[in-house]
Scaffold this active site. Structure first.
Site, PDB file in Angstrom:
ATOM      1  N   LYS A 180       6.469  -2.187   1.986  1.00  9.75           N
ATOM      2  CA  LYS A 180       5.297  -1.568   2.624  1.00  9.75           C
ATOM      3  C   LYS A 180       4.070  -2.463   2.468  1.00  9.75           C
ATOM      4  O   LYS A 180       3.186  -2.209   1.647  1.00  9.75           O
ATOM      5  CB  LYS A 180       5.064  -0.169   2.040  1.00  9.75           C
ATOM      6  CG  LYS A 180       4.153   0.704   2.903  1.00  9.75           C
ATOM      7  CD  LYS A 180       4.253   2.145   2.479  1.00  9.75           C
ATOM      8  CE  LYS A 180       3.202   3.036   3.109  1.00  9.75           C
ATOM      9  NZ  LYS A 180       3.293   3.166   4.565  1.00  9.75           N
ATOM     10  N   TYR A 218       0.824  -1.204   0.000  1.00 12.41           N
ATOM     11  CA  TYR A 218       0.000   0.000   0.000  1.00 12.41           C
ATOM     12  C   TYR A 218       0.855   1.250   0.000  1.00 12.41           C
ATOM     13  O   TYR A 218       2.072   1.184   0.214  1.00 12.41           O
ATOM     14  CB  TYR A 218      -0.964  -0.001   1.196  1.00 12.41           C
ATOM     15  CG  TYR A 218      -0.341   0.335   2.536  1.00 12.41           C
ATOM     16  CD1 TYR A 218       0.510  -0.549   3.188  1.00 12.41           C
ATOM     17  CD2 TYR A 218      -0.607   1.552   3.155  1.00 12.41           C
ATOM     18  CE1 TYR A 218       1.063  -0.231   4.420  1.00 12.41           C
ATOM     19  CE2 TYR A 218      -0.054   1.883   4.388  1.00 12.41           C
ATOM     20  CZ  TYR A 218       0.782   0.980   5.013  1.00 12.41           C
ATOM     21  OH  TYR A 218       1.342   1.305   6.226  1.00 12.41           O
ATOM     22  N   GLU A 228      12.068   2.551  14.400  1.00 10.16           N
ATOM     23  CA  GLU A 228      11.185   3.610  13.880  1.00 10.16           C
ATOM     24  C   GLU A 228       9.897   3.606  14.686  1.00 10.16           C
ATOM     25  O   GLU A 228       9.729   2.798  15.596  1.00 10.16           O
ATOM     26  CB  GLU A 228      10.911   3.395  12.389  1.00 10.16           C
ATOM     27  CG  GLU A 228      10.240   2.078  12.077  1.00 10.16           C
ATOM     28  CD  GLU A 228      10.041   1.824  10.589  1.00 10.16           C
ATOM     29  OE1 GLU A 228       9.998   2.775   9.797  1.00 10.16           O
ATOM     30  OE2 GLU A 228       9.907   0.634  10.237  1.00 10.16           O
ATOM     31  N   ARG A 261       8.241   3.977  -4.621  1.00 10.88           N
ATOM     32  CA  ARG A 261       8.306   2.985  -3.528  1.00 10.88           C
ATOM     33  C   ARG A 261       7.295   1.857  -3.773  1.00 10.88           C
ATOM     34  O   ARG A 261       7.579   0.692  -3.470  1.00 10.88           O
ATOM     35  CB  ARG A 261       8.051   3.638  -2.175  1.00 10.88           C
ATOM     36  CG  ARG A 261       8.246   2.631  -1.036  1.00 10.88           C
ATOM     37  CD  ARG A 261       8.175   3.264   0.324  1.00 10.88           C
ATOM     38  NE  ARG A 261       6.902   3.915   0.527  1.00 10.88           N
ATOM     39  CZ  ARG A 261       6.640   4.739   1.541  1.00 10.88           C
ATOM     40  NH1 ARG A 261       7.568   4.993   2.449  1.00 10.88           N
ATOM     41  NH2 ARG A 261       5.462   5.296   1.661  1.00 10.88           N
TER      42      ARG A 261
HETATM   43  N1  PLP Z   1       7.762   3.854   8.937  1.00 10.02           N
HETATM   44  C1  PLP Z   1       6.627   3.128   8.966  1.00 10.02           C
HETATM   45  C2  PLP Z   1       6.613   1.841   9.710  1.00 10.02           C
HETATM   46  C3  PLP Z   1       5.477   3.594   8.312  1.00 10.02           C
HETATM   47  O1  PLP Z   1       4.351   2.861   8.348  1.00 10.02           O
HETATM   48  C4  PLP Z   1       5.518   4.843   7.643  1.00 10.02           C
HETATM   49  C5  PLP Z   1       4.345   5.364   6.935  1.00 10.02           C
HETATM   50  O2  PLP Z   1       3.308   4.791   6.906  1.00 10.02           O
HETATM   51  C6  PLP Z   1       6.717   5.561   7.657  1.00 10.02           C
HETATM   52  C7  PLP Z   1       7.824   5.039   8.302  1.00 10.02           C
HETATM   53  C8  PLP Z   1       6.828   6.886   6.964  1.00 10.02           C
HETATM   54  O3  PLP Z   1       6.799   6.722   5.582  1.00 10.02           O
HETATM   55  P1  PLP Z   1       6.322   7.916   4.628  1.00 10.02           P
HETATM   56  O4  PLP Z   1       7.167   9.103   4.994  1.00 10.02           O
HETATM   57  O5  PLP Z   1       6.611   7.426   3.281  1.00 10.02           O
HETATM   58  O6  PLP Z   1       4.882   8.148   4.922  1.00 10.02           O
END
Ligand code: PLP
Length: 287
Positions: A150, A33, A183, A52
């Site tokens: 993702k 997603y 994270e 991505r």
């Molecule tokens: N890390 C995780 C686990 C996430 O689920 C997300 C976004 O959903 C991010 C980092 C940040 O990613 P982005 O900046 O592409 O939204």
């Protein structure tokens, strides 16, 4: 106003949209997603999200039945039909519906399922939380070892959010076996020490945030030093500032880690400035 969603190219009222019970996204979390934010009715960093998405699909040997151009048209059409000024578009691509349940991947010629919907968030850019900052707790990172892809396997991050809620805070930051922060549940994590911005290096143990890439680029342009390395919760507690980034929160100051204030315990100047730069620049580049 009833929300219009899109399933495999058909625009439908949300109550009429259907996906098969045999869809692998539903049965196996065999799906990837993206979430793209919308400001002023335009898409933020859409190309980054599409790059991505392609990488996630390739890592899982999946294909998307819609081209990047078709996906762009669909995103814009959903913004238009749902009159979104600020909000988000959720896009999911699954390996499709093989007609029965099996652990084996279906033949690659089976078309995947593509679902997209909008979320209307009128105060996305002016979120009250950005003024007070997030409080976070840390919990062990018990996700699988390929979180750089993702996928929709979001049960553990969802449990992390619930743990935060039960602790009376806003989010959880995950820690690896060595005790270092990987994270947040749905965002990348940073600390600030003087002129240095410290964040975990890209690998298979964090999602390669699209917001992360842009924020680090803007930070370097603004003469901050970038150090891509792991840090511990204790180091975060002793840092000048901390923050998280994601498409849904942009740059969000983090003011408390495991009950201890970070810096002054209020959103700091670096996170505040990076949020402003990010919003300004991305609004200019939105499509
Ligand atoms: N890390 C995780 C686990 C996430 O689920 C997300 C976004 O959903 C991010 C980092 C940040 O990613 P982005 O900046 O592409 O939204």
């Amino acid at each position: 106003m009833t929300r219009t969603v899109c399933v495999n190219g058909d625009y439908l009222p949300e109550g009429e949209a259907k996906v098969s019970v045999f869809d692998r996204g539903f049965l196996m979390a065999d799906a990837v997603y993206e979430v793209t934010s919308v400001l002023d009715g335009r898409l933020i960093d859409f190309d980054g999200h599409m790059r991505r998405l392609e990488r996630s699909l390739a890592e899982l040997e999946m294909t998307c039945p819609m081209s990047a151009t078709e996906l762009l048209t669909m995103h814009r059409e959903l913004v238009r039909l749902n009159r979104i000024d600020q909000g988000m578009i959720y896009l999911q691509v699954t390996r499709g519906n093989p007609g029965d349940r099996s652990f084996l991947f279906p033949d690659a010629s089976l078309p995947g399922t593509v679902v997209a919907f909008t979320q209307d968030i009128p105060n996305l850019a002016d979120a009250p939380a950005a003024k007070t900052g997030f409080k976070v707790i840390t919990i062990p990172d018990l996700r699988w070892a390929r979180v750089d892809i993702k996928t929709v396997q979001l049960l553990y991050p969802s449990m992390g959010k619930m743990a935060a809620k039960q602790a009376g805070v806003d989010d959880s930051w995950f820690t690896d076996a060595a005790g270092a922060v990987t994270e947040g549940t749905s965002n990348n994590a940073y600390i600030v020490k003087g002129n240095r911005i410290i964040t975990r290096a890209l690998g298979t143990d964090i999602l390669h945030g699209i917001t992360r890439a842009a924020v680090l680029r803007f930070a370097a342009e603004a003469q901050f030093e970038i150090e891509e390395r792991a840090f511990t919760p204790a180091e975060a507690q002793g840092a000048d500032e901390a923050f998280s980034t994601a498409a849904s929160i942009f740059v969000m100051p983090v003011v408390e880690v495991d009950g201890k204030p970070v810096g002054t315990g209020k959103p700091g100047p670096v996170a505040t400035r990076l949020r402003e730069i990010y919003l300004d620049e991305m609004r200019k580049a939105a499509i």
